[in-house]
Design a protein around this motif. Structure first.
Motif, PDB file in Angstrom:
ATOM      1  N   ILE A  42       0.881  -1.168   0.000  1.00 41.62           N
ATOM      2  CA  ILE A  42       0.000   0.000   0.000  1.00 41.62           C
ATOM      3  C   ILE A  42       0.920   1.220   0.000  1.00 41.62           C
ATOM      4  O   ILE A  42       1.557   1.529   0.997  1.00 41.62           O
ATOM      5  CB  ILE A  42      -0.948   0.004   1.208  1.00 41.62           C
ATOM      6  CG1 ILE A  42      -1.845  -1.237   1.166  1.00 41.62           C
ATOM      7  CG2 ILE A  42      -1.787   1.277   1.217  1.00 41.62           C
ATOM      8  CD1 ILE A  42      -2.739  -1.403   2.368  1.00 41.62           C
ATOM      9  N   SER A  43       0.988   1.883  -1.128  1.00 41.80           N
ATOM     10  CA  SER A  43       1.907   2.995  -1.328  1.00 41.80           C
ATOM     11  C   SER A  43       1.386   4.280  -0.677  1.00 41.80           C
ATOM     12  O   SER A  43       0.179   4.459  -0.490  1.00 41.80           O
ATOM     13  CB  SER A  43       2.078   3.218  -2.837  1.00 41.80           C
ATOM     14  OG  SER A  43       2.667   4.455  -3.108  1.00 41.80           O
ATOM     15  N   SER A  44       2.293   5.198  -0.413  1.00 39.31           N
ATOM     16  CA  SER A  44       1.883   6.503   0.115  1.00 39.31           C
ATOM     17  C   SER A  44       1.077   7.289  -0.926  1.00 39.31           C
ATOM     18  O   SER A  44       0.438   8.284  -0.586  1.00 39.31           O
ATOM     19  CB  SER A  44       3.096   7.309   0.568  1.00 39.31           C
ATOM     20  OG  SER A  44       3.965   7.530  -0.520  1.00 39.31           O
ATOM     21  N   GLU A  45       1.058   6.821  -2.167  1.00 38.49           N
ATOM     22  CA  GLU A  45       0.225   7.448  -3.194  1.00 38.49           C
ATOM     23  C   GLU A  45      -1.251   7.404  -2.821  1.00 38.49           C
ATOM     24  O   GLU A  45      -2.050   8.187  -3.328  1.00 38.49           O
ATOM     25  CB  GLU A  45       0.429   6.776  -4.548  1.00 38.49           C
ATOM     26  CG  GLU A  45       1.752   7.075  -5.196  1.00 38.49           C
ATOM     27  CD  GLU A  45       1.839   6.450  -6.567  1.00 38.49           C
ATOM     28  OE1 GLU A  45       1.023   6.810  -7.433  1.00 38.49           O
ATOM     29  OE2 GLU A  45       2.708   5.585  -6.762  1.00 38.49           O
ATOM     30  N   ILE A  46      -1.622   6.488  -1.933  1.00 32.14           N
ATOM     31  CA  ILE A  46      -3.012   6.374  -1.486  1.00 32.14           C
ATOM     32  C   ILE A  46      -3.472   7.695  -0.871  1.00 32.14           C
ATOM     33  O   ILE A  46      -4.651   8.038  -0.907  1.00 32.14           O
ATOM     34  CB  ILE A  46      -3.177   5.195  -0.500  1.00 32.14           C
ATOM     35  CG1 ILE A  46      -4.637   4.771  -0.382  1.00 32.14           C
ATOM     36  CG2 ILE A  46      -2.647   5.495   0.872  1.00 32.14           C
ATOM     37  CD1 ILE A  46      -5.037   3.679  -1.281  1.00 32.14           C
ATOM     38  N   CYS A  47      -2.539   8.458  -0.341  1.00 32.66           N
ATOM     39  CA  CYS A  47      -2.875   9.712   0.350  1.00 32.66           C
ATOM     40  C   CYS A  47      -3.134  10.868  -0.608  1.00 32.66           C
ATOM     41  O   CYS A  47      -3.479  11.969  -0.164  1.00 32.66           O
ATOM     42  CB  CYS A  47      -1.788  10.055   1.355  1.00 32.66           C
ATOM     43  SG  CYS A  47      -1.684   8.800   2.655  1.00 32.66           S
ATOM     44  N   ARG A  48      -3.002  10.626  -1.921  1.00 28.98           N
ATOM     45  CA  ARG A  48      -3.417  11.648  -2.889  1.00 28.98           C
ATOM     46  C   ARG A  48      -4.908  11.904  -2.791  1.00 28.98           C
ATOM     47  O   ARG A  48      -5.388  12.966  -3.148  1.00 28.98           O
ATOM     48  CB  ARG A  48      -3.059  11.204  -4.313  1.00 28.98           C
ATOM     49  CG  ARG A  48      -1.592  11.235  -4.579  1.00 28.98           C
ATOM     50  CD  ARG A  48      -1.255  11.084  -6.018  1.00 28.98           C
ATOM     51  NE  ARG A  48      -2.220  10.323  -6.796  1.00 28.98           N
ATOM     52  CZ  ARG A  48      -1.983   9.835  -7.993  1.00 28.98           C
ATOM     53  NH1 ARG A  48      -0.823  10.017  -8.544  1.00 28.98           N
ATOM     54  NH2 ARG A  48      -2.897   9.170  -8.638  1.00 28.98           N
ATOM     55  N   ALA A  49      -5.648  10.911  -2.302  1.00 31.77           N
ATOM     56  CA  ALA A  49      -7.090  11.066  -2.089  1.00 31.77           C
ATOM     57  C   ALA A  49      -7.285  11.791  -0.762  1.00 31.77           C
ATOM     58  O   ALA A  49      -7.734  11.228   0.235  1.00 31.77           O
ATOM     59  CB  ALA A  49      -7.771   9.707  -2.093  1.00 31.77           C
ATOM     60  N   SER A  50      -6.948  13.059  -0.733  1.00 29.02           N
ATOM     61  CA  SER A  50      -6.888  13.822   0.514  1.00 29.02           C
ATOM     62  C   SER A  50      -8.250  14.077   1.164  1.00 29.02           C
ATOM     63  O   SER A  50      -8.308  14.482   2.312  1.00 29.02           O
ATOM     64  CB  SER A  50      -6.169  15.151   0.281  1.00 29.02           C
ATOM     65  OG  SER A  50      -6.827  15.881  -0.746  1.00 29.02           O
ATOM     66  N   HIS A  51      -9.351  13.833   0.452  1.00 30.26           N
ATOM     67  CA  HIS A  51     -10.689  14.010   1.015  1.00 30.26           C
ATOM     68  C   HIS A  51     -11.410  12.677   1.203  1.00 30.26           C
ATOM     69  O   HIS A  51     -12.630  12.632   1.290  1.00 30.26           O
ATOM     70  CB  HIS A  51     -11.512  14.954   0.138  1.00 30.26           C
ATOM     71  CG  HIS A  51     -11.046  16.370   0.219  1.00 30.26           C
ATOM     72  ND1 HIS A  51     -10.090  16.885  -0.619  1.00 30.26           N
ATOM     73  CD2 HIS A  51     -11.370  17.362   1.076  1.00 30.26           C
ATOM     74  CE1 HIS A  51      -9.861  18.129  -0.303  1.00 30.26           C
ATOM     75  NE2 HIS A  51     -10.611  18.454   0.733  1.00 30.26           N
ATOM     76  N   ILE A  52     -10.648  11.610   1.261  1.00 28.16           N
ATOM     77  CA  ILE A  52     -11.234  10.271   1.406  1.00 28.16           C
ATOM     78  C   ILE A  52     -11.933  10.165   2.760  1.00 28.16           C
ATOM     79  O   ILE A  52     -11.414  10.615   3.766  1.00 28.16           O
ATOM     80  CB  ILE A  52     -10.157   9.175   1.227  1.00 28.16           C
ATOM     81  CG1 ILE A  52     -10.782   7.818   0.974  1.00 28.16           C
ATOM     82  CG2 ILE A  52      -9.216   9.080   2.404  1.00 28.16           C
ATOM     83  CD1 ILE A  52     -10.917   7.464  -0.442  1.00 28.16           C
ATOM     84  N   ARG A  53     -13.130   9.627   2.745  1.00 29.61           N
ATOM     85  CA  ARG A  53     -13.885   9.392   3.976  1.00 29.61           C
ATOM     86  C   ARG A  53     -13.919   7.907   4.305  1.00 29.61           C
ATOM     87  O   ARG A  53     -13.822   7.532   5.460  1.00 29.61           O
ATOM     88  CB  ARG A  53     -15.299   9.942   3.858  1.00 29.61           C
ATOM     89  CG  ARG A  53     -15.343  11.443   3.768  1.00 29.61           C
ATOM     90  CD  ARG A  53     -16.768  11.968   3.872  1.00 29.61           C
ATOM     91  NE  ARG A  53     -16.804  13.412   3.782  1.00 29.61           N
ATOM     92  CZ  ARG A  53     -16.527  14.237   4.783  1.00 29.61           C
ATOM     93  NH1 ARG A  53     -16.180  13.765   5.946  1.00 29.61           N
ATOM     94  NH2 ARG A  53     -16.587  15.544   4.615  1.00 29.61           N
TER      95      ARG A  53
ATOM     96  N   PRO B 201       1.118   3.194   5.082  1.00 33.00           N
ATOM     97  CA  PRO B 201       1.918   4.423   4.984  1.00 33.00           C
ATOM     98  C   PRO B 201       1.566   5.415   6.097  1.00 33.00           C
ATOM     99  O   PRO B 201       0.387   5.602   6.424  1.00 33.00           O
ATOM    100  CB  PRO B 201       1.543   4.984   3.607  1.00 33.00           C
ATOM    101  CG  PRO B 201       0.279   4.322   3.228  1.00 33.00           C
ATOM    102  CD  PRO B 201       0.212   3.025   3.955  1.00 33.00           C
ATOM    103  N   PRO B 202       2.564   6.057   6.689  1.00 32.44           N
ATOM    104  CA  PRO B 202       2.326   7.023   7.760  1.00 32.44           C
ATOM    105  C   PRO B 202       1.430   8.190   7.347  1.00 32.44           C
ATOM    106  O   PRO B 202       0.753   8.776   8.188  1.00 32.44           O
ATOM    107  CB  PRO B 202       3.728   7.526   8.122  1.00 32.44           C
ATOM    108  CG  PRO B 202       4.658   6.488   7.613  1.00 32.44           C
ATOM    109  CD  PRO B 202       3.984   5.852   6.434  1.00 32.44           C
ATOM    110  N   CYS B 203       1.391   8.499   6.067  1.00 33.47           N
ATOM    111  CA  CYS B 203       0.588   9.644   5.614  1.00 33.47           C
ATOM    112  C   CYS B 203      -0.905   9.453   5.868  1.00 33.47           C
ATOM    113  O   CYS B 203      -1.666  10.422   5.838  1.00 33.47           O
ATOM    114  CB  CYS B 203       0.828   9.917   4.130  1.00 33.47           C
ATOM    115  SG  CYS B 203       0.285   8.586   3.031  1.00 33.47           S
ATOM    116  N   LEU B 204      -1.354   8.242   6.167  1.00 34.54           N
ATOM    117  CA  LEU B 204      -2.772   8.030   6.480  1.00 34.54           C
ATOM    118  C   LEU B 204      -3.204   8.881   7.668  1.00 34.54           C
ATOM    119  O   LEU B 204      -4.352   9.292   7.758  1.00 34.54           O
ATOM    120  CB  LEU B 204      -3.048   6.551   6.770  1.00 34.54           C
ATOM    121  CG  LEU B 204      -2.976   5.603   5.576  1.00 34.54           C
ATOM    122  CD1 LEU B 204      -3.146   4.169   6.020  1.00 34.54           C
ATOM    123  CD2 LEU B 204      -4.013   5.968   4.530  1.00 34.54           C
ATOM    124  N   GLY B 205      -2.282   9.164   8.564  1.00 32.03           N
ATOM    125  CA  GLY B 205      -2.578  10.005   9.717  1.00 32.03           C
ATOM    126  C   GLY B 205      -2.832  11.461   9.366  1.00 32.03           C
ATOM    127  O   GLY B 205      -3.266  12.242  10.198  1.00 32.03           O
TER     128      GLY B 205
END
Length: 195
Positions: free
Chosen positions: A81-92, A127-131
């Protein structure tokens, strides 16, 4: 929507050029093959591809700040699971449970009359960016064999209501901020947590 049909083969190539597509509901089919580079919509909000046989990496090219829901449960994805997942910055809602557990990628073993199902696991950790995804309400990533620490979600994700990271190989302590958070569901069972 083509949800809950019996579509087979790869994802329809025509979906690639739908620039104004907002919702894709393609779950519970028999789609296979990779999804990399498949979507070009900059306004895609909901992407439900659960219970298929998609392979390769998660469809990171489909993730935009406009996306609010990604449901990719029970497929045959690989990698991490790449940190690219965090491009969806408005994900609910981010539901990544059983990314390698789709019906077409599990091995059915029959030993002494008992049936066992075997699936592979993803590599790496969350990825830590999920936080930093401040509006995320639901994160489900159970059954992926993820390793490493439980991410520091309590500090940045003030909207978090449901968190399920069960059936992985997480091996840290539960972050203090997460212990203090008020959530409706917190499932960290079947890991290697300590503390």
């Amino acid at each position: 929507s083509v949800h809950d049909n019996a579509f087979t083969s790869t994802f329809p190539a025509g979906m690639v050029n739908m620039w104004s597509l907002i919702t894709v509901l393609a779950g519970s089919n028999f789609f296979t093959g990779p999804l990399a580079g498949i979507m070009n919509s900059s306004v895609l909000s909901t992407f439900d591809i659960n219970d298929n046989g998609f392979t390769g990496e998660l469809p990171y090219s489909a993730l935009t700040p406009a996306m609010t829901s990604l449901i990719a449960v029970k497929n045959c994805f690989g990698g991490s699971i790449s940190s690219e997942i965090c491009r969806a910055s408005h994900i609910r809602t981010l539901d990544l449970s059983g990314l390698t557990a789709g019906r077409s990628c599990t091995t059915n073993l029959n030993i002494l009359g008992l049936r066992f199902y075997s699936a592979s696991y993803l590599k790496g950790s969350l990825p830590p960016c999920l936080g930093q995804l401040k509006v995320m309400e639901q994160l489900f990533a159970s059954g992926n064999g993820l390793v490493g620490p439980v991410p520091e979600l309590g500090l940045g994700v003030s909207a978090l209501v449901n968190l399920s990271l069960s059936h992985n190989r997480l091996s840290s302590t539960i972050p203090t901020a997460l212990q203090a958070a008020t959530v409706g569901l917190l499932d960290l069972s079947f890991n290697h947590l300590k503390g």
